[in-house]
Every structure is written in C-alpha cells, then in structure tokens.
Design a protein around this motif. Structure first.
Motif, short mmCIF file in Angstrom:
data_model
loop_
_atom_site.label_atom_id
_atom_site.label_comp_id
_atom_site.label_asym_id
_atom_site.label_seq_id
_atom_site.Cartn_x
_atom_site.Cartn_y
_atom_site.Cartn_z
N UNK A 91 0.80 -1.40 -0.12
CA UNK A 91 -0.03 -0.04 0.15
C UNK A 91 0.79 1.30 -0.08
N UNK A 92 1.84 1.25 0.77
CA UNK A 92 2.77 2.44 0.88
C UNK A 92 3.44 2.55 -0.40
N UNK A 93 3.98 1.36 -1.02
CA UNK A 93 4.77 1.49 -2.28
C UNK A 93 3.94 1.83 -3.38
N UNK A 94 2.58 1.83 -3.44
CA UNK A 94 1.86 2.10 -4.52
C UNK A 94 1.69 3.65 -4.57
N UNK B 201 11.01 2.83 -6.92
CA UNK B 201 9.90 2.43 -6.63
C UNK B 201 9.38 1.11 -7.49
N UNK B 202 9.89 0.96 -8.88
CA UNK B 202 9.32 0.20 -9.58
C UNK B 202 10.26 -1.09 -9.30
N UNK B 203 11.31 -1.08 -8.89
CA UNK B 203 11.99 -2.29 -8.59
C UNK B 203 11.34 -2.61 -7.31
N UNK C 183 9.77 -6.75 -6.15
CA UNK C 183 9.98 -7.22 -5.11
C UNK C 183 9.05 -7.75 -4.07
N UNK C 184 8.18 -6.67 -3.96
CA UNK C 184 7.10 -6.98 -3.02
C UNK C 184 6.13 -8.18 -3.65
N UNK C 185 5.94 -8.07 -4.85
CA UNK C 185 4.89 -8.92 -5.53
C UNK C 185 5.68 -10.49 -5.40
N UNK C 186 6.79 -10.58 -5.55
CA UNK C 186 7.68 -11.74 -5.40
C UNK C 186 7.39 -12.06 -4.16
#
Length: 555
Positions: free
Chosen positions: A446-449, A486-488, A492-495
């Motif tokens: 959520x924070x990353x988005x 942020x894209x990286x 990483x968070x998805x994985x």
C-alpha cells in the motif's frame, strides 16, 4: 537360548561325535552294577536341581529397577497462540489443498510440479528409504514366528584309535551321514519380539512420512524458484523500461546540446547512464538462465529442459485466512511432525524390548531325521532320530549390559520426545511468521503504490521542465532514480507476497489430510486381529483407516 542350527557344517560334525560318545557313555553306565548306577544317577539329578534353584535365586540380580525415561510429550493445546493471532481471519476450510500451487493460476507451473513429483531423484531416494524401512519391519515381524530348516551332510573320516570312540569305530574310516529337519520357536511371552517389530514398524511409518515431507519441500522449492524466475522477469521489465527512458533522455540532451542549451557535461552524463542500464539487463538475463537451470535440476532433468521454461504467468492470491483449529490440528497436517511422533513411538517400543531382555527366554525346538555311521544302514529305521523339548535361558549376571542397554533406550526416547516438542514449537512459529510477513507485505505494498505514484509524477514534471528548457538534467536523473527504486520495489514486493504464500502453505502441511492413516496411536496398547489393525482410543485426527498401507504388517 537354545536353537537348532542347520546341519552340514563343523558344528554338526561335533554334535554327531557327541551323540556317539553319549551313546557309548550310556552303554558303559548301563554295564555298571545297579546300586552304583543308581548312586550316579542320583548325584546327577541332585546337581541339576541345585543348579536350577541357584539360577532362579540369582536371576533377581539382573533388574531394571530405577531406570525410566524423563521427557514428556507436549500437547499442542499447551502452546499459547491466541493473542498472537488475534484479528487474523480464520476459516475451517483454510488448510492448503494437496495441489495448493494451482491457486496461482499458472498452467506451466502445474506442469512443472507434475513432472517433478513423478520423476524427481530426491523423491525416488525417499521412496527407496521407505521400502528399506518396510523390509526391516517385515524382517522383525518374521522373528515372531517359528523358523523351520532342513539339512543334509555326509562325511568320510578316520576316527582316531586313542580317543573316546572305542573299536570297532576307533582307528577305522567311516562315513557319518545325516538328513534332518528342524524347527525352532522363541515363544514371545514377554513381548520382546513384538516390541522389536513395533519399533521397526514405527520407524517405517516415520520414513514414509519423511517421503511425504520431502514431497512438500520439493514442491515448495520449485514454487520458490518459479517465483524467483518471475521476479527476474519483472526486474528485467523495469531495466528495459529504464533503458528506453534513458535513451529518450539522451536523445533530448543531444537536441539541447545542439541548440546550445546544454553543455557537453550534461551530454556526457546522459550518455554514461546507458551502459549502466544495459549492464543491469545483462545481469538479469544471467539470473534468468541460472534459475532455469535450477528448475531443470529440481525436475531431475538436464539444463536443456530449462531452456523450454517460459516466462511465468502467476496471479496474486488474497487467501490469507488461517484454519480455525490451528494448534490442535497442525499435528495431523505436518508430515515432518508426524514422522517425529512415530519415532517417539518407535523409541517407546525400544524401551519395551530392552525391558523384556531382563526376563527369561523360552524357546521350543524340535528335530527329526536320519543319522548313521556308514551308508548301508542310513535309510533304515535304526537310523531314525527325533527330539522335541523346551528351553529356558535366565539372565543371571551380565556386568550391567542389560541395564546399560535400557538406559540408552530411555535416552533415545527422551531425545525423540524433545525433538518432537521442539518441532511442534517451530511449526507454530513458522505459521505465525508467515502471517506476520503477509500483514507486513500488504502494508508495504500500500505504501509502495503511493510512493510509485508520487515518483512517477515527479519524474514526469522534471522531464517536462527539461524539455521546455526550465529544468536541468540533474533533476531528471534524480527523479528517474527514485522512480526506478519504486518500480524495483514493486517487483520485489510482488515476489515477496508469492513467497510468503508458498511458505504458509508449507508451514500448514502442504496438503496432508488430517484424520488419515498417518497419525500415531494415542494409547500404548493395541488390539491385534488377523484383519486390519485396531488402535485403542486414538483421537479423531490420529485415527487410522482400513486402507492403511501399514496394516499388512499388523498381524
């Protein structure tokens, strides 16, 4: 212990000589006067009785008093977990399915799993260990039943003149021939053979569960490698997008330099960013190759198999609910914990076997056959021999050997119990760790988005100002670096979310169905029938089904 061995070896020949000597001695005693013979027979009988009484009195010297195991099996209900999991969603149907990886919705992953579970050398090794343990259990089971053997021998030999064998046999060549069948049976009054069989059977059950645990570990390893492959592709997408943006920025810088807006310094800065982006792409392609090779090895195939593995197409899963009866049912869901529980049972039966060593051994032997000196009378009725009788062996003094063995078995039991208790604690910790990680990953995403949206806006503004001649290249480079981070992080968070989901499925047992045949008995005693075994008083999650693969060993 008295046993009848196979005939046809040196021991058989010695026994045959003794038979001849005994016959001659009996003949000599028979030739003595009646009174003298009676005195001799009374002395022999008195000595035998005295020896038997002394043995019975001394048998009490070998005792197992004072020896017992110290460890206690911990109950899952004793492990507090409710406060830690307060607020976590629960569901009775949240245990993972046997094919839990299908929830990721990737047909290629499903095919890889099916291929690995069918031909992996790791699983074949586990299967071989299971067969070995089952064979050992079958061998231990055979010792509870009578053993029947047969043998034949014929030897031509010269009997010495100066020996216990008088003429006409002494000093002549004769053929000693024998044909016999024997039976020996150690009657299991104290349950020693039964306990040895139960210990081997418990180890066989544990080994079979080790095979199941190996299957869960293999599936989790393949899933993690597959997620790593997806992460590498996601990072490759980020790196390729970055290269494209930097190429566009370099083209724009060339135009500004030609127009006299930017100096050669900005031009060289923009140009120097291109090799770095290309190097990142090369590294990620290397990672993809390594992961494909690792997947091929997990499948039990060569590297060429990895070349056929395409880009993953994993979908996110939002199933984070926990089972409603986590501590109590986790015991019946984790193959590794059940294996340790069966090893506790095997160690307990090892104690029973060691205790039975302190009691007398009772055996029954029988022999029937033909024996003669010379072949001419071998097949006649005069050469017949037969015998049957019991034998008792009493432990009197063994210098502490039996007590040492029992003490070692008690220690084995304590070690097995402590390993089981620790495994149960670790299993609950693994489940809770994954729940904590899932919560953390959800909050981080959520924070990353939000951070990604802000970084994208900042980069777009910096690039727009740079095109209009209002900004400089340093602003573009700074915002571009933030956007890349942020894209990286998004990849990483998805994985990470997929990895945590995999670890949660593994921590919850990987699809092992509770209430099946794998649970250990709760009661020390079992009722033995000719058909399927019936355990006395097991809990519902430890009940055994009629299709239990181990039932064939329960007699």
């Amino acid at each position: 212990m008295v046993e009848i061995a196979e005939y046809g070896n040196a021991a058989d020949r010695i026994a045959a000589h003794r038979n001849v000597v005994d016959g001659i001695a009996a003949h000599r005693i028979a030739e003595r006067p009646i009174v003298e013979r009676a005195i001799v027979e009374r002395r022999i009988a008195g000595r035998a009785l005295a020896g038997a009484l002394a043995a019975l009195l001394l048998a009490g010297c070998v005792t197992s008093a004072g020896l017992s195991p110290q460890a206690r099996i911990e109950s899952p209900g004793e492990l507090a977990i409710s406060r830690t999991l307060s607020g976590a969603p629960v569901s009775a149907a949240s245990w993972p399915a046997d094919d839990w990886w299908t929830r990721f919705g990737d047909p290629q992953l499903d095919r890889l799993m099916a291929e690995a579970l069918a031909q992996s050398p790791t699983l074949k090794q586990a299967e071989a260990r299971t067969r070995e343990a089952l064979a050992a259990a079958s061998g231990a089971d055979s010792m509870r039943f009578p053993q029947v053997g047969a043998g034949a021998s014929s030897m031509r030999e010269l009997f010495p003149e100066q020996s216990l064998i008088p003429p006409p046999y002494g000093g002549t060549w004769n053929t000693l021939s024998e044909l016999s069948a024997s039976l020996s049976w150690e009657i299991d009054f104290w349950g020693k053979s039964r306990s040895a069989y139960e210990a081997a059977l418990g180890e066989a059950r544990a080994t079979a569960l080790d095979e199941r645990a190996a299957r869960v570990r293999l599936a989790a390893s393949i899933a993690h490698a597959y997620v790593a492959l997806e992460r590498a592709y996601l990072q490759l997408d980020v790196a390729q997008a970055l290269l494209k943006e930097r190429e566009q920025t370099y083209a724009l810088t060339l135009q500004r330099n030609a127009a006299g807006i930017d100096s050669r310094l900005e031009l060289k800065q923009a140009q120097s960013e291109l090799p770095d982006a290309r190097e990142r792409i090369t590294q990620l392609r290397e990672d993809i190759g390594h992961i494909r090779n690792a997947l091929a090895a997990l499948l039990g195939e060569g590297p060429d198999r990895g070349l056929a593995i395409g880009r993953p197409a994993l979908s996110m899963t939002s199933d984070t609910a926990l089972p409603s009866r986590l501590p109590s049912e986790l015991l019946g869901r984790r193959a590794d914990i059940l294996a340790l529980r069966w090893r506790v049972e095997a160690a307990r039966h090892g104690i029973d076997r060691a205790k039975a060593e302190f009691y007398p051994d009772v055996s029954l032997t029988a022999l029937v056959g033909l024996q003669s000196l010379g072949l001419s009378a071998f097949a006649t009725a005069a050469s017949r021999e037969a015998g049957v009788g019991p034998a008792i062996t009493l432990p009197i003094f063994d210098a502490g050997r039996r007590r040492a063995d029992l003490s070692a078995r008690d220690a084995d039991y304590d070690l097995a119990v402590e390993r089981y208790d620790q495994a149960l604690v670790d299993a609950l910790r693994e489940v809770v760790d994954q729940i904590v990680s899932l919560r953390s990953v959800t909050e981080q995403q959520a924070e990353q988005r939000e951070g990604l949206a802000t970084a994208q806006d900042a980069y777009d503004l910096a690039l727009l100002r740079y095109r209009d001649g209002l900004g400089n290249y340093l602003q573009v480079l700074t915002t571009q670096t933030q956007l890349l981070a942020q894209r990286s992080l998004e990849a990483d968070l998805r994985a990470r979310a997929w990895d945590v989901s995999i670890d949660l499925a593994r921590a919850l047992g990987g699809g092992l169905v509770a209430g099946g045949q794998d649970g250990p008995p709760a009661d020390r005693r079992s009722t033995v029938h000719a058909g399927p075994a019936v355990e006395q008083g097991p809990p519902a999650h430890e009940a055994r089904r009629a299709d239990d693969p181990f039932v064939e060993y329960q007699r």
